[in-house]
Design a protein around this motif. Sequence first.
Motif: not given
Length: 533
Positions: A367, A369, A399, A415, A419, A422, A455, A462
């Motif tokens: 991820y 972020r 996201y 998540h 975020v 992904n 991150s 996930y």
Amino acid sequence: MSSRARALIIFCVLCCYLPAPSSTSSVAAGDDFLRCLSEAIPSELVYPRGSPSFAAVLASSIRNPMFMAHGTSRPLCVATPADASHVQAAVLCGRRHGVRLRVRSGGHDYEGLSYRSARAADDGAFAVVDLAGLRAVRVDTGDATAWVDSGATIGELYYAVGRASDRLAFPAGLCPTIGVGGHLSGGGFGMLLRKYGVAADHIVDAVLVDARGRLLDRDAMGSDVFWAIRGGGGASFGIVLSWKVRLVPVPPTVTAFKVPVSVDQGAVDVVTRWQTVAPALPDDLFIRVLVQGQVAEFQSLYLGTCDALLPVMRRRFPELGVNRTHCREMTWLESVPYIYLGSGATAEDILNRTTSLAAASKATSDYVRDQPIAGAAWSEIFSTWLAAPGAGLMILDPYGAAIGGVPEDATPFPHRGGVLYNIQYMNFWAADGGDAAAGTKWIRDLHAFMEPHVSKDPREAYFNYRDLDLGENVVVDGVSSYEAGKVWGEKYFKGNFRRLAIAKAQIDPDDYFRNEQSIPPLTDAEQPVVISE
């Protein structure tokens, strides 16, 4: 006799034999387990290892041929239940005779843990319950809900919803052969992610067979367990037979596009720009990126017409150069095969449950972020990693919008806010003698390279892109260790992992339903005592 009455009779009879675990050898325990099953399930639904059809039934839902090799631990048998009573019987027989169960809906588990064990010592020590025979979908357009059995595929669910109404949809993944059971219980996201969140956010009821063989709905299983199966992995808590889901509204016309951009055409700059644009677009517009070789393909779904889409693209993302020739207007149902299978695919194509076994694969995830990845890093990704011989691909899913406004603890899927997107990393090699070592090494080396850019604390992943490289359970005194589980569990679930472990202890304290990355039980005795001053 009704199926519910038959289930009750089997449950009562088998429960009489449940309390004492078997002390016989594993071979004898396996024989006793099969005899127990034969008394409760029609013989044509059980395929022991010695059956001529065993290999074919086991392989029927294997999606990664890497796990078809003889070196992989195989089950004692495959049971293919036709109703709830058969599932209850499998659980009760398994408990009585010391045979654990692995539960398979679609077989897409990236590590194959729904039908195999990664540990050689488990060979023949477990059985597979394959739910492919439980695949009904019942749509109620009046209250915009559907009941869907765990053995149905996402494609079957989408088809039933889309045929019932062109104004309703369900927000789940892209691949139509994914089984509903694993997908929903792990989160589940796709092209409606930014408008409606993940699939687990829309589960309103479920029917679960627990480790005692009981058939439980949402009220009977309790709020903590119901919370847990909506994103925390249902197979850790029992066998979820069916789900009631809330459907979502869509317009009768949606617009899809696919725009490839090569490195020579400025892919590095466009992908770099996409990172901040895509998560901030209106929630009706979703643009993902499939990056492979020297090309980034931007794939989009817009909940509206081309006329409404083009001004948004010109104003918010002119770098992509979308124009009317790129637009494909269609129904939401038609958009599913178009985006995943390509032009010319029809809605009926998503009912096909078979997949090619020509290529084995390995995958993992990350991820990103708060801060996007710098353009210089993307330049290196394209020039070094994606240009390498035997390179795989990266899929970037944005996201923001609706999913970002949901608290991290609303479901186990954490998540949410902050975020940007992904990343899924995948690589493939020929199933018949391809270089698995090189293919896997590319994934692991790229994953290591990406560490500074994604991150941290924890480095999030996930759950539906399961990866045993992140860690495996350690069994201590017959129960999975909570401390060992935290190593991988907090990557998937962040702070929700502890609550999942407490829910596990409520419904399966003996850890009957377990695999290499199942939730371990955390009992009150193991929880630290907090003394207030």
